[in-house]
Design an enzyme around this catalytic site. Structure first.
Site, PDB file in Angstrom:
ATOM      1  CB  SER A 740      -0.936  -0.118   1.373  1.00 37.69           C
ATOM      2  OG  SER A 740      -1.641   0.962   0.670  1.00 37.69           O
ATOM      3  CG  ASP A 817      -7.197  -2.641  -4.232  1.00 42.18           C
ATOM      4  OD1 ASP A 817      -7.179  -1.667  -3.654  1.00 42.18           O
ATOM      5  OD2 ASP A 817      -5.755  -2.484  -4.166  1.00 42.18           O
ATOM      6  CG  HIS A 850      -5.356  -2.262  -0.237  1.00 39.78           C
ATOM      7  ND1 HIS A 850      -4.410  -1.960  -1.991  1.00 39.78           N
ATOM      8  CD2 HIS A 850      -5.066  -1.448   0.478  1.00 39.78           C
ATOM      9  CE1 HIS A 850      -3.312  -1.138  -0.760  1.00 39.78           C
ATOM     10  NE2 HIS A 850      -3.639  -1.014   0.268  1.00 39.78           N
TER      11      HIS A 850
END
Length: 902
Positions: A740, A817, A850
């Site tokens: 991330s 995502d 994610h």
């Protein structure tokens, strides 16, 4: 942004990133397990790659394999030269060990590096930590959550429990005082729900969540749970009567309706709920339902947040608040009609649960999400009020409010007599306004204004911990007030504002440290405020209390040694669940905070299984240090493999997240992927909380504003250069990885470093251009693209020529995502293609969001990361044309001479 995890522990440990309805019971497991169950290719019996001096270096997993082909001569000649090389290598190795040992002994500490403490008690004997253990949660501490509840007659210390094996009844309310000592009265509680299965109109319900009414005569049940976003979900709701043990639909006219939110009134006589984005009221005196709003729909939300508010502002499923007397309901109206949509595609699954129309079975399902990217229109949010008695919805106009397109409402807090405190910021989150609204007179005014941009150039984070303090003249409080977290001399501290419109507070805490998610609780009877803070160290958390006049600050926990504590208090703050989360094996206890001295009433968890594992596994040693770069003091932890030998050369992996206000270097107990790398693979793992991270004061935190990635990358590279000079570090084998924001930072470091320090990198779900990320998060730290075009350009990963100078890097992304869109990786790869950059590998996980979990993806990704790292440090990625590792000379000798294989 996601993956807000932390990393730390004692000598052997590092660490892993709720509002609680009464669905979670006292002594109910709350493992916070981030890993799905499954299998992995590694087992406890996996051969341990030790690093003891007595073992042959060629057995170490991180030694590079030969990059040249062996000759095609006779086997005898091959063996002969192999033995000659081995003998020569042994002589050279002995010389190197002698020289490096001397060098290590005489080395002096760098002036920029200050070691705080070394946890040297790691377990060096035993088996290594396996990847399967980490991914299946074997090392997760057992933890419990208490659902404290206010007593209907003002009793303190009440808690809700579910399905205790030693007590009758599925759901019950107990008094913590009945459990003091070993003689617990199992019949002392009040049963709310007798059996887990509830029958309604011939249907058997298994409640997913339960919420008792404040008077404990009814229970709100939810069944048929379906997840929406991170915090939100829908379900079928029912009202359960405790006296008759029967239930009825929340809305009898629509029993199968999917409800998005339901909340009890403080007087227990009504439930406000949201269905299909409209608000309704069900009074228990009637089976009919009152429509509070009627125009909610696809682009208009009432009482619940849209995607970006849920993710970045409220971090909850509700933007509805009952007044303390139950006469009013405050709620947000969210209009996202101007917010552009982003399509998220699902190629394998159909999350909607709907069958595609005939002929479209072979097309992916597409979910259109209203997602405001940086610079694009935000949802327009307004605060509305509902008068329950008059059945009327009304707004309250306040002077000096932000314009609709420049307003973010971050907190709503009811006071007494219909008054409301509202905190709002501008779009860039650097100007804060606090309003006081009177719903009776339907007027409001600005009572506080903070210009943070001019104060320190930083921003304010959304928080929801402000506490209302009612007036009590007999107890020294003539007026209502509230406790808020404010900026004081460069640190976050507690301030008490009284009366409600007074902008000048009484400072409850001061100093070069910060309060965390504070206050935790307030004992109104005794005038004591409880909070968690970093007073001892940014990496620690201890529990403190202070009087409302700012006097007599005391620690409740043992501050003489490192600790990381959390706490949850009973409604009256007379009791608390104290959780010790590290650095040693975590434990939990119920404490009595009602007297001058804190007493332990009951230990509810000691984690004996985990304590046994710590003694039987070879765990890393963690060295906590400070690094000073450009005048900024930064926190760092180095994880060394078991049997660490300073005379050897080790590969080093830098693991990072480094998002604004985040923290990875702390004193929690955690055995995670980094622990596995150090324990099992034998690599050193370093984590640095660089500039921009939290809990070290605003000077460190706000330094990155407007230029994300630049200073953080500089700090990581500078620290890596320090480590590269250490005698026990192999400077030719250094890697960095993150997920991330950490994925973004991995690429930013490789871009800025241009192969000078780091040879390898692994970036998972990275942001590559901040114009692609959501507006609320991004503009808080970067301003808008219109106001800061050069900052956005500098933060974008653009210099792919610099990345080509690294040996190799890995890109991974979930194809579905909804947070960091795959657009980030695809547009970045296009830049690589345009300049013919080929020194990278790439993997996509279909239908994974994610967190990358879909269809065994979570196990796959960590195995891939592990194997890719092993291949990198074994030298495989130097063989670009032929990436299959060749046999080393030692492997050839072992096959040629059977005796060598043993």
């Amino acid at each position: 942004m996601t993956r807000r995890r932390s990393t730390s522990g004692t000598s052997s440990r590092s660490s892993t990133d709720s509002g609680l309805s009464v669905d979670t019971a006292y002594l109910e497991d709350n493992k916070h397990n981030n890993f799905a169950n499954g299998t992995s290719g590694l087992t406890d019996e996996t051969k341990y790659r030790d690093v003891e001096d007595a073992e042959a270096d060629v057995d170490e997993p991180f030694l590079p394999t030969s990059s040249k082909k062996l000759g095609s001569g006779s086997r005898t000649r091959q063996i002969f030269w192999a033995l000659v090389i081995l003998c020569l290598g042994g002589w050279v190795l002995a010389l190197v060990l002698f020289l490096t040992h001397g060098r290590a002994s005489s080395q002096t500490a760098s002036e920029t590096l200050q070691q705080q403490e070394s946890d040297s008690g790691s377990t060096s004997a035993g088996r290594p930590v396996t990847l399967q253990q980490v991914l299946t949660g074997s090392w997760n501490p057992r933890a419990h959550a208490i659902s404290w509840i206010a007593g209907p007659d003002g009793e303190d210390g009440l808690l809700v429990q579910r399905a205790e094996v030693d007590k009758e009844g599925y759901m019950r309310v107990d008094d913590i005082r009945s459990q003091e000592g070993d003689d617990v009265d199992s019949q002392s509680g009040r049963i709310l729900i007798d059996k887990a299965a509830v029958r309604v109109n011939g249907e058997t319900l298994m409640p997913t969540f339960t919420w008792p009414s404040p008077d404990l005569n009814k229970v709100l049940l939810m069944s048929n749970h379906e997840k929406n976003w991170r915090y939100s979900f829908t379900g079928r709701y029912w009202i359960f009567d405790v006296a008759t043990q029967t239930a009825q639909p929340l809305d009898p006219s629509v029993p199968d309706g999917r409800v998005q939110l339901a909340l009890w009134s403080p007087s227990s006589d009504a439930v406000v709920f949201v269905r299909d984005n409209n608000m309704y009221l069900r009074k228990l005196s009637s089976e009919s339902v009152v429509s509070i709003t009627k125009d909610g729909g696809e682009d208009l939300f009432y009482g619940i947040p849209d995607w970006v508010y849920e993710e970045e502002v409220i971090t909850d499923k509700s933007v509805t608040w009952w007044s303390n007397d139950g006469k009013y309901v405050a709620f947000l109206r969210t209009n996202e009609s101007a917010v552009p949509e982003f399509p998220v595609q699902y190629f394998v699954s159909r999350p909607s649960g709907k069958r595609p129309p005939p002929g479209l079975e072979n097309y992916p399902e597409v979910r259109q999400i209203k997602y405001p990217k940086a610079g694009s229109p935000n949802p327009v949010v307004n605060l509305l009020f509902y008068d329950v008695e008059k059945d009327e919805v009304f707004p309250v106009d306040v002077p000096d409010d932000f314009p609709d397109d420049d307003r973010i409402i971050i907190e709503v807090l009811w006071a007494s007599e219909g008054k409301v405190i509202v905190r709002a910021t501008n779009r860039e989150s650097d100007r804060v306004k606090v309003f006081l609204i009177d719903t009776k007179s339907r007027t409001g005014k600005l009572v506080r204004f903070e210009d943070i941009a001019n104060l320190d150039g930083g921003w304010v984070e959304p928080s929801h911990y402000t506490k209302f303090i009612p007036a009590d003249p007999s107890n020294g409080r003539p007026d209502d007030g509230y406790i808020d977290t404010v900026i004081h001399d460069g640190y976050d501290h507690l301030a008490y504002f009284t009366p409600l419109d007074n902008p000048d507070p009484i400072m409850l805490t001061t100093g070069e440290w910060e309060v965390v998610e504070a206050p935790s609780a307030v004992d109104l009877r005794r005038g004591i405020v409880y909070f968690v803070a970093t007073k001892e160290s940014p990496t620690q958390r201890h529990v403190y209390r202070v009087h409302l006049d700012g006097s007599n600050l005391q620690a409740l926990t043992d501050t003489s040694k490192p600790g990381f504590y959390d706490v949850s208090f009973s409604d009256g703050a007379g009791y608390a669940l104290l959780s010790y989360n590290g650095p040693s094996v975590p434990w939990q206890a119920i404490i009595n905070t009602g007297g001058d001295e804190i007493t332990f009433e009951k230990t509810i968890e000691k984690n004996p299984r985990l304590a046994s594992m710590v003694e039987t596994y070879a765990l890393p040693t963690e060295i906590y240090q400070n690094v000073t770069i450009d005048g900024f003091t930064l926190q760092l932890v180095e994880r060394r493999p078991p049997h660490f030998n300073p005379a050897k050369k080790y590969p080093v992996v830098f693991q990072l997240y480094n998002g604004p206000t985040s923290q990875r270097v702390d004193r929690k107990f955690t055995i995670d992927f980094q622990s596995y790398i150090a324990s099992n693979l034998g690599y050193i793992v370093v984590t640095l909380d660089a500039r921009g991270t939290g809990y070290s004061g605003r000077k460190v935190r706000c330094a990155v504003r407007g230029n994300l990635g630049h200073y953080e990358a500089h700090d990581q590279i500078t620290t890596a250069k320090m480590w590269a000079k250490k005698p026990y570090v192999d400077e030719t084998r250094m890697a960095i990885w993150g997920w991330s924001y950490g994925g973004f930072m991995t690429l930013k470091v490789l871009e800025q470093d241009a192969g000078e320090t780091f040879q390898y990198g692994m970036a998972v779900a990275p942001v590559t251009d901040w114009r692609f990320y959501d507006s609320v998060y991004t503009e808080r730290y970067m301003h808008t693209p219109e106001h800061n075009p050069s900052g956005y350009e500098n933060s974008t990963i653009t210099n792919v020529s610099a990345l080509s100078k690294a040996t190799r890097f890995l890109l991974i992304h979930g194809a579905s995502d909804d947070n960091v869109h795959i657009q980030n990786t695809l547009t970045f790869v296009d830049k690589l293609d345009l300049l013919n950059v080929q020194n990278y590998d790439m993997h996509f996980y279909p239908d994974s969001d994610h967190n990358i979990y879909f269809h065994n993806a979570h196990f796959m990704i960590y195995e891939r990361l592990s194997n890719w790292l092993i291949n990198a440090f074994n030298g495989e990625w130097h063989q670009i044309a032929n990436p299959v590792p060749e046999d080393s000379i030692w492997d050839s000798v072992k096959r040629s001479v059977p005796a060598f294989a043993h």
